[in-house]
Design a protein around this motif. Structure first.
Motif, mmCIF file in Angstrom:
data_model
loop_
_atom_site.group_PDB
_atom_site.id
_atom_site.type_symbol
_atom_site.label_atom_id
_atom_site.label_comp_id
_atom_site.label_asym_id
_atom_site.label_seq_id
_atom_site.Cartn_x
_atom_site.Cartn_y
_atom_site.Cartn_z
ATOM 1 N N THR A 170 2.595 -6.017 -21.842
ATOM 2 C CA THR A 170 2.568 -6.142 -20.285
ATOM 3 C C THR A 170 1.058 -6.305 -20.130
ATOM 4 O O THR A 170 0.508 -6.674 -19.068
ATOM 5 C CB THR A 170 2.734 -5.040 -20.087
ATOM 6 N N ARG A 171 0.037 -5.838 -21.069
ATOM 7 C CA ARG A 171 -1.406 -5.738 -20.638
ATOM 8 C C ARG A 171 -1.162 -7.421 -20.572
ATOM 9 O O ARG A 171 -2.573 -7.662 -20.065
ATOM 10 C CB ARG A 171 -2.095 -5.686 -21.744
ATOM 11 N N ASN A 172 -1.229 -8.272 -21.181
ATOM 12 C CA ASN A 172 -1.473 -9.723 -21.183
ATOM 13 C C ASN A 172 -1.428 -10.044 -20.004
ATOM 14 O O ASN A 172 -1.050 -11.366 -20.100
ATOM 15 C CB ASN A 172 -0.830 -10.148 -22.374
ATOM 16 N N SER A 173 -0.781 -9.273 -18.972
ATOM 17 C CA SER A 173 0.363 -9.958 -17.487
ATOM 18 C C SER A 173 -0.861 -10.519 -16.501
ATOM 19 O O SER A 173 -2.046 -9.436 -16.394
ATOM 20 C CB SER A 173 1.161 -9.625 -17.103
ATOM 21 N N VAL A 174 -0.980 -11.032 -15.811
ATOM 22 C CA VAL A 174 -1.269 -11.232 -14.407
ATOM 23 C C VAL A 174 -0.778 -10.101 -13.949
ATOM 24 O O VAL A 174 -1.934 -9.080 -13.174
ATOM 25 C CB VAL A 174 -1.194 -13.034 -13.234
ATOM 26 N N GLU A 175 0.137 -8.971 -14.269
ATOM 27 C CA GLU A 175 -0.087 -8.568 -13.454
ATOM 28 C C GLU A 175 -0.681 -6.963 -13.250
ATOM 29 O O GLU A 175 -0.357 -6.712 -12.417
ATOM 30 C CB GLU A 175 2.018 -8.233 -13.410
ATOM 31 N N PHE A 176 -0.231 -6.678 -14.520
ATOM 32 C CA PHE A 176 -2.031 -6.135 -14.775
ATOM 33 C C PHE A 176 -2.695 -5.704 -14.136
ATOM 34 O O PHE A 176 -2.854 -4.802 -13.931
ATOM 35 C CB PHE A 176 -1.054 -5.928 -15.941
ATOM 36 N N ALA A 177 -3.844 -7.461 -14.333
ATOM 37 C CA ALA A 177 -4.550 -7.309 -13.801
ATOM 38 C C ALA A 177 -4.710 -6.397 -11.888
ATOM 39 O O ALA A 177 -5.706 -6.046 -12.216
ATOM 40 C CB ALA A 177 -5.174 -8.361 -13.834
ATOM 41 N N HIS A 178 -3.870 -7.426 -11.462
ATOM 42 C CA HIS A 178 -3.587 -6.533 -10.289
ATOM 43 C C HIS A 178 -3.535 -4.789 -9.588
ATOM 44 O O HIS A 178 -3.376 -5.215 -9.222
ATOM 45 C CB HIS A 178 -2.340 -7.938 -9.797
ATOM 46 N N ALA A 179 -2.237 -4.651 -10.576
ATOM 47 C CA ALA A 179 -1.978 -3.642 -10.839
ATOM 48 C C ALA A 179 -3.116 -2.903 -10.995
ATOM 49 O O ALA A 179 -3.101 -1.188 -10.294
ATOM 50 C CB ALA A 179 -0.519 -2.944 -11.338
ATOM 51 N N GLN A 180 -4.280 -2.660 -11.998
ATOM 52 C CA GLN A 180 -5.126 -2.054 -12.099
ATOM 53 C C GLN A 180 -6.050 -1.736 -10.934
ATOM 54 O O GLN A 180 -6.559 -1.369 -10.219
ATOM 55 C CB GLN A 180 -5.289 -2.725 -13.284
ATOM 56 N N GLN A 181 -6.348 -3.113 -10.465
ATOM 57 C CA GLN A 181 -7.243 -2.696 -9.383
ATOM 58 C C GLN A 181 -6.340 -2.591 -7.802
ATOM 59 O O GLN A 181 -7.462 -2.012 -7.627
ATOM 60 C CB GLN A 181 -6.947 -4.977 -8.491
ATOM 61 N N GLU A 182 -5.249 -2.875 -7.992
ATOM 62 C CA GLU A 182 -4.479 -1.847 -6.719
ATOM 63 C C GLU A 182 -4.335 -0.029 -6.981
ATOM 64 O O GLU A 182 -4.332 0.760 -6.438
ATOM 65 C CB GLU A 182 -2.872 -2.317 -6.770
ATOM 66 N N LEU A 183 -4.365 0.280 -8.306
ATOM 67 C CA LEU A 183 -4.121 1.306 -8.268
ATOM 68 C C LEU A 183 -5.668 2.102 -8.164
ATOM 69 O O LEU A 183 -6.009 2.939 -8.709
ATOM 70 C CB LEU A 183 -3.769 2.049 -10.017
ATOM 71 N N GLU A 184 -7.485 1.395 -8.416
ATOM 72 C CA GLU A 184 -8.486 1.412 -9.136
ATOM 73 C C GLU A 184 -8.426 1.776 -7.276
ATOM 74 O O GLU A 184 -9.332 3.133 -7.055
ATOM 75 C CB GLU A 184 -9.287 0.744 -9.368
ATOM 76 N N LEU A 185 -8.045 1.248 -6.209
ATOM 77 C CA LEU A 185 -7.993 2.113 -5.245
ATOM 78 C C LEU A 185 -7.374 3.286 -4.359
ATOM 79 O O LEU A 185 -8.250 2.959 -3.769
ATOM 80 C CB LEU A 185 -7.249 -0.070 -3.581
ATOM 81 N N ILE A 186 -6.856 3.419 -4.694
ATOM 82 C CA ILE A 186 -6.169 4.630 -4.538
ATOM 83 C C ILE A 186 -6.041 5.796 -5.021
ATOM 84 O O ILE A 186 -5.921 6.563 -5.492
ATOM 85 C CB ILE A 186 -4.464 4.076 -4.621
ATOM 86 N N GLN A 187 -7.443 5.277 -6.317
ATOM 87 C CA GLN A 187 -8.056 6.645 -6.999
ATOM 88 C C GLN A 187 -7.146 6.759 -7.713
ATOM 89 O O GLN A 187 -6.994 8.427 -8.326
ATOM 90 C CB GLN A 187 -9.122 6.905 -6.341
#
Length: 139
Positions: free
Chosen positions: A57-74
């Motif tokens: 999963t870490r090697n997916s584009v979605e994972f990078a997007h998910a990390q950004q989304e989660l950082e926005l909500i801390q």
């Protein structure tokens, strides 16, 4: 007997993968399910499959997007639940959110990370009361 055990473990490992995919990467739920089943010798198999699932999963584009989304909500739990519902029609994104949250949830804090670094340094340092006195300069 050994072949039967290996076949059983491989079959169960496939079931863990299927469960992770069907639940959108619900890693805590998968762990709890197999803890409740309490099949002897299964926990290392479950953890190995989970590590492989996380690595994939870490090697997916979605994972990078998910990390950004989660950082926005801390990484706030209610916000995480809202995001998972928001991406209900995108299973790969739900999986990436679950994996990113799991990684964040299980990553060591700054104090633990420092302790790990010190422990590692202690393990590679020479033991005993040896000293590094030398008459020669390094060349």
């Amino acid at each position: 007997m050994i072949q039967n055990k290996n076949d059983f473990l491989e079959s169960e490992a496939r079931q863990v993968r299927v469960r992770l995919n069907k639940t959108g990467g619900d890693i805590p739920g998968c762990r709890n399910h197999y803890l409740l089943e309490a099949i002897p010798g299964m926990q290392p198999v479950v953890e190995q499959v989970i590590r492989e699932f996380i690595d994939e999963t870490r090697n997916s584009v979605e994972f990078a997007h998910a990390q950004q989304e989660l950082e926005l909500i801390q990484y706030e739990a209610d916000g995480f639940n809202r995001l998972v519902k928001q991406y209900a029609d995108q299973p790969r994104m739900q999986t990436a959110l679950n994996v990113a949250f799991e990684i964040w949830n299980n990553s060591p804090g700054p104090e633990e990370r420092l302790r790990q670094i010190v422990d590692h340094a202690d393990s590679i340092a020479p033991s005993g009361s040896e000293s590094f006195t030398s008459c020669q300069a390094p060349t």
